[in-house]
Design a protein around this motif. Structure first.
Motif, PDB file in Angstrom:
ATOM      1  N   ILE A  70     -32.880 -20.894 -30.359  1.00 14.38           N
ATOM      2  CA  ILE A  70     -33.294 -21.316 -29.021  1.00 14.38           C
ATOM      3  C   ILE A  70     -32.124 -21.908 -28.246  1.00 14.38           C
ATOM      4  O   ILE A  70     -31.962 -21.647 -27.051  1.00 14.38           O
ATOM      5  CB  ILE A  70     -34.463 -22.319 -29.115  1.00 14.38           C
ATOM      6  CG1 ILE A  70     -35.711 -21.598 -29.636  1.00 14.38           C
ATOM      7  CG2 ILE A  70     -34.737 -22.970 -27.766  1.00 14.38           C
ATOM      8  CD1 ILE A  70     -36.854 -22.529 -29.967  1.00 14.38           C
ATOM      9  N   ALA A  71     -31.268 -22.684 -28.891  1.00 16.66           N
ATOM     10  CA  ALA A  71     -30.186 -23.384 -28.196  1.00 16.66           C
ATOM     11  C   ALA A  71     -28.966 -22.504 -27.931  1.00 16.66           C
ATOM     12  O   ALA A  71     -28.233 -22.745 -26.967  1.00 16.66           O
ATOM     13  CB  ALA A  71     -29.758 -24.610 -29.002  1.00 16.66           C
ATOM     14  N   GLN A 108     -23.754 -20.580 -25.233  1.00 18.08           N
ATOM     15  CA  GLN A 108     -22.900 -19.454 -25.579  1.00 18.08           C
ATOM     16  C   GLN A 108     -21.596 -19.445 -24.783  1.00 18.08           C
ATOM     17  O   GLN A 108     -20.525 -19.210 -25.326  1.00 18.08           O
ATOM     18  CB  GLN A 108     -23.652 -18.147 -25.362  1.00 18.08           C
ATOM     19  CG  GLN A 108     -22.866 -16.916 -25.743  1.00 18.08           C
ATOM     20  CD  GLN A 108     -23.680 -15.651 -25.554  1.00 18.08           C
ATOM     21  OE1 GLN A 108     -24.783 -15.688 -25.026  1.00 18.08           O
ATOM     22  NE2 GLN A 108     -23.123 -14.532 -25.968  1.00 18.08           N
ATOM     23  N   LYS A 109     -21.661 -19.735 -23.491  1.00 20.41           N
ATOM     24  CA  LYS A 109     -20.447 -19.718 -22.676  1.00 20.41           C
ATOM     25  C   LYS A 109     -19.476 -20.807 -23.118  1.00 20.41           C
ATOM     26  O   LYS A 109     -18.264 -20.627 -23.079  1.00 20.41           O
ATOM     27  CB  LYS A 109     -20.778 -19.857 -21.200  1.00 20.41           C
ATOM     28  CG  LYS A 109     -21.477 -21.142 -20.838  1.00 20.41           C
ATOM     29  CD  LYS A 109     -21.804 -21.210 -19.369  1.00 20.41           C
ATOM     30  CE  LYS A 109     -22.593 -22.465 -19.084  1.00 20.41           C
ATOM     31  NZ  LYS A 109     -23.024 -22.564 -17.724  1.00 20.41           N
ATOM     32  N   ILE A 116     -34.163 -21.997 -38.779  1.00 17.24           N
ATOM     33  CA  ILE A 116     -33.182 -21.322 -37.918  1.00 17.24           C
ATOM     34  C   ILE A 116     -33.611 -21.334 -36.456  1.00 17.24           C
ATOM     35  O   ILE A 116     -32.775 -21.226 -35.548  1.00 17.24           O
ATOM     36  CB  ILE A 116     -32.974 -19.877 -38.412  1.00 17.24           C
ATOM     37  CG1 ILE A 116     -32.356 -19.884 -39.790  1.00 17.24           C
ATOM     38  CG2 ILE A 116     -32.121 -19.071 -37.468  1.00 17.24           C
ATOM     39  CD1 ILE A 116     -32.302 -18.525 -40.441  1.00 17.24           C
ATOM     40  N   LEU A 117     -34.889 -21.497 -36.201  1.00 18.44           N
ATOM     41  CA  LEU A 117     -35.439 -21.400 -34.855  1.00 18.44           C
ATOM     42  C   LEU A 117     -34.758 -22.305 -33.820  1.00 18.44           C
ATOM     43  O   LEU A 117     -34.439 -21.826 -32.724  1.00 18.44           O
ATOM     44  CB  LEU A 117     -36.947 -21.657 -34.890  1.00 18.44           C
ATOM     45  CG  LEU A 117     -37.739 -21.252 -33.675  1.00 18.44           C
ATOM     46  CD1 LEU A 117     -37.580 -19.762 -33.412  1.00 18.44           C
ATOM     47  CD2 LEU A 117     -39.203 -21.589 -33.876  1.00 18.44           C
TER      48      LEU A 117
END
Length: 78
Positions: A58-59, A64-65, A53-54
């Protein structure tokens, strides 16, 4: 995995899944030379899942935007 013959090109999720399957196989079969005390516990398996999941964790803040913008644009009709 269906199209890749070279194990060095597998994704991290496939490699971690193979590790988990190998642990399950060793635990279920009576392979000589391997005691149950030598096998990883549930804690180690959860650590393997966290490693998978790491990269997503991180990404995600960087993209997100773009996710929010795509959801907003997809919901507008007309």
């Amino acid at each position: 995995m269906y199209y890749l013959d070279d194990a060095s090109l597998y994704s991290i999720q496939n490699i971690l899944n193979q590790i988990n399957q190998n642990i399950s196989y060793l635990a279920s079969s009576g392979v000589s030379g391997v005691s149950m005390a030598d096998l990883p516990t549930t804690t180690i398996r959860m650590a393997i899942a966290f490693v998978g999941i790491l990269p997503i964790l991180i990404a995600y803040p960087f993209f997100q935007k773009n996710f929010a913008k795509g959801i907003t644009m997809g919901s507008v009709k007309g």
